[in-house]
Every structure is written in structure tokens, then in C-alpha cells.
Enzyme design. Structure first.
Site, PDB file in Angstrom:
ATOM      1  N   GLY A  97     143.111  84.334 -11.184  1.00  0.00           N
ATOM      2  CA  GLY A  97     141.869  84.687 -11.884  1.00  0.00           C
ATOM      3  C   GLY A  97     141.321  83.501 -12.662  1.00  0.00           C
ATOM      4  N   LYS A 138     141.775  93.061 -30.158  1.00  0.00           N
ATOM      5  CA  LYS A 138     140.438  93.614 -29.916  1.00  0.00           C
ATOM      6  C   LYS A 138     139.934  94.498 -31.049  1.00  0.00           C
ATOM      7  CE  LYS A 138     139.422  92.678 -25.265  1.00  0.00           C
ATOM      8  NZ  LYS A 138     140.729  92.446 -24.615  1.00  0.00           N
ATOM      9  N   ASP A 152     138.484  81.959 -12.871  1.00  0.00           N
ATOM     10  CA  ASP A 152     137.027  81.775 -12.922  1.00  0.00           C
ATOM     11  C   ASP A 152     136.600  80.930 -14.114  1.00  0.00           C
ATOM     12  OD1 ASP A 152     137.808  84.462 -14.233  1.00  0.00           O
ATOM     13  OD2 ASP A 152     135.890  83.967 -15.158  1.00  0.00           O
ATOM     14  N   SER A 211     148.255  87.864 -27.646  1.00  0.00           N
ATOM     15  CA  SER A 211     147.033  88.653 -27.847  1.00  0.00           C
ATOM     16  C   SER A 211     147.232  90.158 -27.896  1.00  0.00           C
ATOM     17  CB  SER A 211     146.016  88.294 -26.770  1.00  0.00           C
ATOM     18  OG  SER A 211     146.593  88.435 -25.487  1.00  0.00           O
TER      19      SER A 211
END
Ligand SMILES: *Cc1c(COP(=O)(O)O)cnc(C)c1O
Length: 323
Positions: free
Chosen positions: A211, A56, A213, A307
Site C-alpha cells: 500500500g 483517532k 501510494d 498508533s
């Protein structure tokens, strides 16, 4: 969302130039054990060793480094209790601007302290009763701050794409590339880089089963929103993809796969035991999917983005111990 509004590979290359000398060029590691088990060649891009411990930093620094003088003076605001908060806080400090982070009152103390440690002002909110986007927008309007959200922003997406860009520069063409999927900043940036380097590479996003989605959205052809999923992978607990990230994912991604909580823990244990790598649950999603596919990757060159590595050590120890 018109395709012309989406960031491109040129934006990833521009981001790479801005990050040069500020972000780490993280190592690419191999595991002989895994390669032999799969009959494949697997390349791990180690963003757990990036600044702040996750990819990030790339998107945050890329976004903030493009602020004009007035924006820099006023500063940046974001909402996140996770790695994006620390990424914004550190990037703002490096660029000499104020940062405000909107974080739930019940965020782990360690995360709050890490963010404050980088010099950001933390503003708490009630995650049940209040809307963090509204709070962020209100702060932006009242204090003249620029809002940089965690994934649905062109400069954030382009910055995240520099991880896959470096991986492909370092190892050459791949047959398949696996990336964790939360709000989709990392996966959509990966798409921009990978489609330019290797147009035929198969691109997979990986979500926890609870999760999914992103998988639902890809199947339905529109953004599907779900309640905050219960998973140990706290970096991918977003409830829906963004407009920009979905546009790119829908255009470029081969498929979105899911893994179980047990598969995440097994991958985390493999990385610790065999590769001596501390990787947080969200960071293990790509390897969990690769291990699930097993035989089907025989003979292929496979990339995995690890990540991030920010994990509470007590919980980490408990996961590793519970075999
Ligand atoms: C944020 C994050 C993700 C998910 O990234 P998105 O851009 O939201 O899809 C995955 N892993 C880690 C460690 C993260 O911090």
C-alpha cells in the site's frame, strides 16, 4: 492547494487545549533491549492506550468540539469501518450530539458493535457497488449533518498532531520520528507539531509495501491512487492521500518508507514479548521501519508513534504464534 489553506502549529496547540481533560496524555515508553540492539535511544508514544484504543480520538474530538449549537443539534456523519468510526461515536456521545456512521455491510461485527455501543447509528453500504463519500454527503445534505472525514480535514489533522506535540514536550528534541501512514492525517499533524518543536528532525511516514501510494505520491509530486491494498495493517488501507494531508507531507516529510508483512508481524511480536504492549498491525509500522534501518540509527534519538491497539484477539494470537 495553496499553503495558506493548510492548518498550522497554532491549530495543534489549540487542539491540545480542547483535548485537555478529555483525551489521555498517553505514556512514552522505552525498551532497553531495543536501545542496546540499535545503539540508539528510542521513545514510543503509546496511542494504543488512547481512548477508543487509537490516536483517532484526538482528531475526532477536536473537530466535534468546535461545532456550533445548530451543528450539535443535528449531529455528525462519517464513513469508516475502523478506529475513526469509534472515535466519532465516542466524541459525539461525550459532546451530547447524534452520530451516523456509514460502514460497509461486511465490516467486522465487533467494529459495528463497538460503534453502536458508543450510541452511533450505523448505516450499511455495499463497498463494491456504492460510493461511501456520496452516501455521506447525501446524508449530510438530507439530515443537516456535518461530515467529518477520517483524515482530510484541518481540525482532524490538527488533533492528530497533538500526539507528537506531547511526545516532543515530554522527551525533548529528536533526530528522527516515525509515523504510520494511511490517508496521512496522523503524519501531517505530526509534521505540524514536529517542525515547530524541532525544525531539523527527520520525519518519516511508514506504509506496508503493498500500500505504498504515499511513497509513490511523494516521488511523483502528485497524489497517486491505488486499489485497496492487501495487508494485515487494516488501519492504513486508504487508497490515496488527501489534498490537505498531501500538501503538508510534500512540504515537510523527509521520506516515506515501506515494510513487509513479515516485518510488521515481527515488530508486533517484539512489542508483545518485550514491552508487554498489544499493538495492532498498523500501529507497528514505525517500529518495523526502525528495525529495518537498524545500524543506520546508531547514536540517534528516535521517536515512534504506536498508533493503535485495536485488534481481533483470535487473529492476533495466530500472528504471534506463527513464528
Ligand atoms: C487511521 C490509522 C492509521 C493511519 O492514519 P492516517 O491518518 O489515515 O494516516 C494508522 N494506525 C492506526 C491504528 C489507525 O487507526
Amino acid at each position: 492547494m495553496s499553503l495558506s489553506a493548510l492548518p498550522t502549529f497554532d491549530d495543534v496547540q489549540a487542539a491540545a487545549a480542547r483535548l485537555d481533560g478529555h483525551a489521555h496524555r498517553t505514556p512514552v515508553l522505552r525498551s532497553r533491549t531495543l536501545d542496546e540492539a540499535l545503539g540508539a535511544q528510542v521513545f514510543f508514544k503509546c496511542e494504543n492506550q488512547q481512548r477508543i484504543g487509537a490516536f483517532k480520538f484526538r482528531g475526532a474530538f477536536n473537530a466535534l468540539s468546535q461545532f456550533d449549537a445548530a451543528q450539535r443539534r443535528a449531529g455528525v456523519v462519517t464513513f469508516s469501518s475502523g478506529n475513526h468510526a469509534q472515535a466519532i461515536a465516542l466524541s459525539a456521545r461525550l459532546l451530547g450530539m447524534p452520530a451516523v456512521v456509514v460502514m460497509p455491510h461486511d465490516a467486522p461485527a465487533a467494529k459495528r458493535e463497538a460503534t453502536e455501543g458508543y450510541g452511533a447509528e450505523v448505516i450499511g453500504y455495499d463497498r463494491v457497488k456504492e460510493d461511501r463519500l456520496a452516501i455521506g454527503r447525501d446524508l449530510a445534505a438530507r439530515r443537516g449533518l456535518t461530515l467529518i472525514p477520517p483524515f482530510d480535514h484541518p481540525d482532524v489533522i490538527a488533533g492528530q498532531g497533538t500526539a507528537a506535540h506531547e511526545l516532543l514536550q515530554d522527551v525533548g528534541a529528536l533526530d528522527a520520528l516515525f509515523t504510520p501512514l494511511g490517508g496521512g492525517g496522523l503524519l501531517s499533524g505530526t509534521c505540524l507539531a514536529a517542525r515547530a518543536h524541532a525544525p531539523d528532525v527527520r520525519l518519516y511516514g511508514v506504509e506496508p509495501e503493498s500500500g505504498n501510494d504515499g511513497q509513490q505520491s511523494l516521488r511523483a509530486g502528485r497524489i497517486i491512487s491505488i486499489p485497496t491494498p492487501a495487508t494485515i495493517a487494516d488501519g492504513v488501507q486508504s487508497q490515496s492521500l488527501g489534498e490537505l494531508t498531501f500538501g503538508i507531507i510534500q512540504r515537510d516529510v523527509t521520506d516515506v518508507l515501506t515494510v513487509t508483512e513479515e516485518e510488521i508481524v515481527a515488530a508486533m511480536r517484539f512489542l508483545a514479548e518485550r514491552m508487554k504492549l498489544v499493538v495492532e498491525p498498523s500501529g507497528c509500522l514505525g517500529l518495523a521501519a526502525v528495525r529495518q534501518l537498524g545500524e543506520r540509527l546508531r547514536g540517534q534519538r528516535v521517536g515512534i508513534i504506536l498508533s493503535g491497539g485495536n485488534v481481533d484477539m483470535a487473529r492476533y494470537g495466530a500472528w504471534l504464534a506463527a513464528a
